[in-house]
Motif scaffolding. Structure first.
Motif, PDB file in Angstrom:
ATOM      1  N   ARG A  24       0.822  -1.204   0.000  1.00  0.00           N
ATOM      2  CA  ARG A  24       0.000   0.000   0.000  1.00  0.00           C
ATOM      3  C   ARG A  24       0.861   1.262   0.000  1.00  0.00           C
ATOM      4  O   ARG A  24       0.584   2.217  -0.718  1.00  0.00           O
ATOM      5  CB  ARG A  24      -0.916  -0.025   1.222  1.00  0.00           C
ATOM      6  CG  ARG A  24      -2.066   0.945   1.097  1.00  0.00           C
ATOM      7  CD  ARG A  24      -3.076   0.782   2.212  1.00  0.00           C
ATOM      8  NE  ARG A  24      -3.593  -0.570   2.307  1.00  0.00           N
ATOM      9  CZ  ARG A  24      -4.096  -1.097   3.443  1.00  0.00           C
ATOM     10  NH1 ARG A  24      -4.087  -0.395   4.569  1.00  0.00           N
ATOM     11  NH2 ARG A  24      -4.578  -2.316   3.451  1.00  0.00           N
ATOM     12  N   GLU A  25       1.927   1.229   0.820  1.00  0.00           N
ATOM     13  CA  GLU A  25       2.801   2.403   0.902  1.00  0.00           C
ATOM     14  C   GLU A  25       3.446   2.683  -0.472  1.00  0.00           C
ATOM     15  O   GLU A  25       3.618   3.835  -0.860  1.00  0.00           O
ATOM     16  CB  GLU A  25       3.913   2.102   1.913  1.00  0.00           C
ATOM     17  CG  GLU A  25       4.104   3.165   2.954  1.00  0.00           C
ATOM     18  CD  GLU A  25       5.185   2.749   3.943  1.00  0.00           C
ATOM     19  OE1 GLU A  25       5.246   1.538   4.303  1.00  0.00           O
ATOM     20  OE2 GLU A  25       5.952   3.627   4.356  1.00  0.00           O
ATOM     21  N   MET A  26       3.800   1.607  -1.181  1.00  0.00           N
ATOM     22  CA  MET A  26       4.402   1.774  -2.500  1.00  0.00           C
ATOM     23  C   MET A  26       3.392   2.410  -3.460  1.00  0.00           C
ATOM     24  O   MET A  26       3.719   3.350  -4.192  1.00  0.00           O
ATOM     25  CB  MET A  26       4.873   0.410  -3.025  1.00  0.00           C
ATOM     26  CG  MET A  26       5.682   0.482  -4.286  1.00  0.00           C
ATOM     27  SD  MET A  26       7.126   1.557  -4.139  1.00  0.00           S
ATOM     28  CE  MET A  26       8.466   0.381  -4.128  1.00  0.00           C
ATOM     29  N   GLY A  27       2.145   1.929  -3.427  1.00  0.00           N
ATOM     30  CA  GLY A  27       1.103   2.512  -4.275  1.00  0.00           C
ATOM     31  C   GLY A  27       0.877   3.980  -3.930  1.00  0.00           C
ATOM     32  O   GLY A  27       0.773   4.838  -4.821  1.00  0.00           O
ATOM     33  N   ASP A  28       0.825   4.274  -2.637  1.00  0.00           N
ATOM     34  CA  ASP A  28       0.633   5.666  -2.197  1.00  0.00           C
ATOM     35  C   ASP A  28       1.765   6.557  -2.692  1.00  0.00           C
ATOM     36  O   ASP A  28       1.546   7.701  -3.083  1.00  0.00           O
ATOM     37  CB  ASP A  28       0.573   5.741  -0.661  1.00  0.00           C
ATOM     38  CG  ASP A  28      -0.726   5.148  -0.114  1.00  0.00           C
ATOM     39  OD1 ASP A  28      -1.694   5.006  -0.897  1.00  0.00           O
ATOM     40  OD2 ASP A  28      -0.770   4.814   1.092  1.00  0.00           O
ATOM     41  N   ALA A  29       2.986   6.014  -2.663  1.00  0.00           N
ATOM     42  CA  ALA A  29       4.145   6.809  -3.096  1.00  0.00           C
ATOM     43  C   ALA A  29       4.051   7.141  -4.584  1.00  0.00           C
ATOM     44  O   ALA A  29       4.390   8.250  -5.007  1.00  0.00           O
ATOM     45  CB  ALA A  29       5.437   6.050  -2.786  1.00  0.00           C
ATOM     46  N   VAL A  30       3.567   6.186  -5.385  1.00  0.00           N
ATOM     47  CA  VAL A  30       3.420   6.459  -6.825  1.00  0.00           C
ATOM     48  C   VAL A  30       2.339   7.525  -7.034  1.00  0.00           C
ATOM     49  O   VAL A  30       2.521   8.478  -7.808  1.00  0.00           O
ATOM     50  CB  VAL A  30       3.072   5.165  -7.612  1.00  0.00           C
ATOM     51  CG1 VAL A  30       2.799   5.473  -9.076  1.00  0.00           C
ATOM     52  CG2 VAL A  30       4.209   4.148  -7.479  1.00  0.00           C
ATOM     53  N   VAL A  31       1.242   7.398  -6.298  1.00  0.00           N
ATOM     54  CA  VAL A  31       0.179   8.405  -6.387  1.00  0.00           C
ATOM     55  C   VAL A  31       0.738   9.786  -6.007  1.00  0.00           C
ATOM     56  O   VAL A  31       0.512  10.776  -6.711  1.00  0.00           O
ATOM     57  CB  VAL A  31      -1.004   8.026  -5.454  1.00  0.00           C
ATOM     58  CG1 VAL A  31      -1.959   9.202  -5.277  1.00  0.00           C
ATOM     59  CG2 VAL A  31      -1.743   6.826  -6.033  1.00  0.00           C
ATOM     60  N   ALA A  32       1.507   9.829  -4.931  1.00  0.00           N
ATOM     61  CA  ALA A  32       2.072  11.111  -4.477  1.00  0.00           C
ATOM     62  C   ALA A  32       3.010  11.694  -5.538  1.00  0.00           C
ATOM     63  O   ALA A  32       2.979  12.892  -5.812  1.00  0.00           O
ATOM     64  CB  ALA A  32       2.811  10.913  -3.152  1.00  0.00           C
ATOM     65  N   ALA A  33       3.811  10.836  -6.155  1.00  0.00           N
ATOM     66  CA  ALA A  33       4.748  11.323  -7.180  1.00  0.00           C
ATOM     67  C   ALA A  33       3.991  11.870  -8.394  1.00  0.00           C
ATOM     68  O   ALA A  33       4.402  12.857  -8.995  1.00  0.00           O
ATOM     69  CB  ALA A  33       5.690  10.196  -7.606  1.00  0.00           C
ATOM     70  N   ILE A  34       2.876  11.253  -8.728  1.00  0.00           N
ATOM     71  CA  ILE A  34       2.071  11.739  -9.862  1.00  0.00           C
ATOM     72  C   ILE A  34       1.427  13.085  -9.510  1.00  0.00           C
ATOM     73  O   ILE A  34       1.505  14.037 -10.276  1.00  0.00           O
ATOM     74  CB  ILE A  34       0.973  10.713 -10.246  1.00  0.00           C
ATOM     75  CG1 ILE A  34       1.604   9.471 -10.866  1.00  0.00           C
ATOM     76  CG2 ILE A  34      -0.034  11.332 -11.217  1.00  0.00           C
ATOM     77  CD1 ILE A  34       0.642   8.325 -11.114  1.00  0.00           C
ATOM     78  N   THR A  35       0.826  13.175  -8.339  1.00  0.00           N
ATOM     79  CA  THR A  35       0.119  14.420  -7.984  1.00  0.00           C
ATOM     80  C   THR A  35       1.104  15.568  -7.784  1.00  0.00           C
ATOM     81  O   THR A  35       0.806  16.702  -8.131  1.00  0.00           O
ATOM     82  CB  THR A  35      -0.770  14.231  -6.732  1.00  0.00           C
ATOM     83  OG1 THR A  35      -0.111  13.354  -5.825  1.00  0.00           O
ATOM     84  CG2 THR A  35      -2.091  13.616  -7.109  1.00  0.00           C
ATOM     85  N   LYS A  36       2.267  15.277  -7.269  1.00  0.00           N
ATOM     86  CA  LYS A  36       3.286  16.324  -7.074  1.00  0.00           C
ATOM     87  C   LYS A  36       3.656  16.941  -8.426  1.00  0.00           C
ATOM     88  O   LYS A  36       3.679  18.161  -8.582  1.00  0.00           O
ATOM     89  CB  LYS A  36       4.525  15.686  -6.434  1.00  0.00           C
ATOM     90  CG  LYS A  36       5.530  16.671  -5.903  1.00  0.00           C
ATOM     91  CD  LYS A  36       6.503  15.971  -4.957  1.00  0.00           C
ATOM     92  CE  LYS A  36       7.912  16.386  -5.243  1.00  0.00           C
ATOM     93  NZ  LYS A  36       8.865  15.293  -4.948  1.00  0.00           N
ATOM     94  N   LYS A  37       3.905  16.064  -9.411  1.00  0.00           N
ATOM     95  CA  LYS A  37       4.272  16.559 -10.747  1.00  0.00           C
ATOM     96  C   LYS A  37       3.131  17.353 -11.366  1.00  0.00           C
ATOM     97  O   LYS A  37       3.342  18.352 -12.041  1.00  0.00           O
ATOM     98  CB  LYS A  37       4.615  15.384 -11.664  1.00  0.00           C
ATOM     99  CG  LYS A  37       5.976  14.832 -11.370  1.00  0.00           C
ATOM    100  CD  LYS A  37       6.672  14.388 -12.645  1.00  0.00           C
ATOM    101  CE  LYS A  37       8.163  14.230 -12.405  1.00  0.00           C
ATOM    102  NZ  LYS A  37       8.677  12.912 -12.686  1.00  0.00           N
ATOM    103  N   THR A  38       1.880  16.884 -11.133  1.00  0.00           N
ATOM    104  CA  THR A  38       0.730  17.559 -11.724  1.00  0.00           C
ATOM    105  C   THR A  38       0.624  18.979 -11.165  1.00  0.00           C
ATOM    106  O   THR A  38       0.422  19.932 -11.913  1.00  0.00           O
ATOM    107  CB  THR A  38      -0.575  16.785 -11.400  1.00  0.00           C
ATOM    108  OG1 THR A  38      -0.321  15.409 -11.584  1.00  0.00           O
ATOM    109  CG2 THR A  38      -1.695  17.221 -12.299  1.00  0.00           C
TER     110      THR A  38
END
Ligand code: IPM
Ligand code: MG
Length: 362
Positions: free
Chosen positions: A345-359
């Motif tokens: 879950r933490e790995m999935g959250d990190a990918v989501v965070a990396a996407i939203t940060k770039k957006t």
């Protein structure tokens, strides 16, 4: 656009939850519908590929598939085993072209069992024919032998077969893929022993003549297995049959040290496709929240690129995954000293965070 989400068994449900989470932050217009498949479907409906699941998959623009299988179903009659679900989907959707990239992520070089210099920068693409060969060839079955070494004994048999059009279409797929890469194709066969693969070699050679800009070479499968561990970087696009492709793609995936990272796509010549991680259902670690969701997340990226015509969004996912690796997060399968171990879950959250940060930045 409609995506059929089929999580399946074992770690399938856990890794799929993360991929769906990633898809949901991309503000794309699509609909998802989830259905049971594999052992989970057998438990609920008595069949690994229920009619409703097959219909959902057929009607969808793309299928996102987790994994199927568990040792506890090994005793079932073959048509009821979880693996029949994925074979049935391939056959019914006509998914004859299977793309299995084996890429070595720079940060994971140390996770390979090969020396770093052999695999650093590795980027090969195995194209496996997926609806023919001994996997689907008829006749097959059990009977009493009437000839051979032991007449009268129980025997089992399968049929290896390929027709010219089956070989032609997968060869075209391989040469076209090579044109977008380094313009080299290695066709893997066993023409020294098998009639099926003499035809394979002849037809691939003929099709290759239509692609004079692409370099073609031929290799016997035993030699290819050897060359893959000796000098894997010599390969670029590898095209082969269903059986050899099954074996060589596992070998190639493991070379990278990160089978938990590798996505795959199965295509049918239209834009419809099925996308799944290259790894299996890993029942030994199911439910523990430690599986690597990145292969499934990257499979969703392949789906956006090949089936949903969203190449830029696919790039966003892939670059988010690279950012997360660069930040040092690792699931157990790719963990090494000096990195930080996280769960699914933490790995999935990190990918989501990396996407939203770039957006927000862009
Ligand atoms: C794969 C798997 C399948 C195959 C099994 C699960 C039927 O090993 O996708 O490589 O043999 O094709
Ligand atoms: Mg396999």
């Amino acid at each position: 656009m409609k995506i059929a989400v089929l999580p399946g068994d074992g770690i399938g449900t856990e890794i799929m939850a993360e991929a769906v989470k990633v898809l949901n932050v991309l503000d794309l217009k699509f609909e998802t519908e989830t259905a049971l498949v594999g052992g989970a479907a057998y438990e609920a409906h008595g069949h690994p590929l229920p009619e409703a699941t097959l219909k959902l998959a057929k009607d969808a623009d793309a299928v996102l598939f987790g994994a199927v299988g568990d040792w506890k179903y090994d005793k079932l009659d073959r048509p009821l085993r979880p693996e029949q679900a994925i074979l049935g989907l391939r056959k019914n959707l006509g998914l004859f072209a299977n793309f299995r990239p084996a890429i070595c992520y720079e940060q994971l070089v140390g996770a390979s069992s090969l020396k770093p210099e052999l695999i650093s920068g590795l980027d090969i693409l195995i194209i496996r024919e997926l609806t023919g060969d001994i996997y689907f060839g008829a006749p097959r079955g059990r009977r009493t032998a009437t000839d051979g070494h032991f007449p009268g004994a129980e025997e089992a048999f399968d049929t290896m077969r390929y027709s010219r059009p089956e070989i032609e279409r997968i060869a075209h797929v391989a040469f076209q893929a090579a044109r977008k890469r380094s313009k080299r194709v290695t066709s893997v066969d066993k023409a020294n022993v098998l009639e099926t693969f003499q035809l394979w070699k002849d037809v691939v050679t003929e099709v290759g003549a239509q692609y004079p800009d692409v370099e073609l070479d031929h290799m016997y499968v035993d030699n290819a297995a050897m060359q893959l561990v000796k000098a894997p970087k010599k390969f670029d696009v590898v095209v082969t049959g269903n059986m050899f492709g099954d074996i060589l793609s596992d070998e190639a995936a493991m070379l990278t040290g990160s089978i938990g990272m590798l996505p795959s796509a199965s295509l049918n010549g239209s834009t419809q496709g099925l996308y799944e991680p290259s790894h299996g259902s890993a029942p030994d670690i199911a439910g523990k929240g430690i599986a690597n969701p990145l292969a499934t997340i990257l499979s969703a990226a392949m789906m956006l690129r090949f089936s949903l015509n969203q190449p830029q969004t696919a790039d966003r996912i892939e670059s988010a995954v690279k950012d997360v690796l660069a930040s040092g997060l690792r699931t157990a399968d790719i963990y090494s000293d000096g990195t930080r171990k996280v769960g699914t879950r933490e790995m999935g959250d990190a990918v989501v965070a990396a996407i939203t940060k770039k957006t927000t930045k862009g």
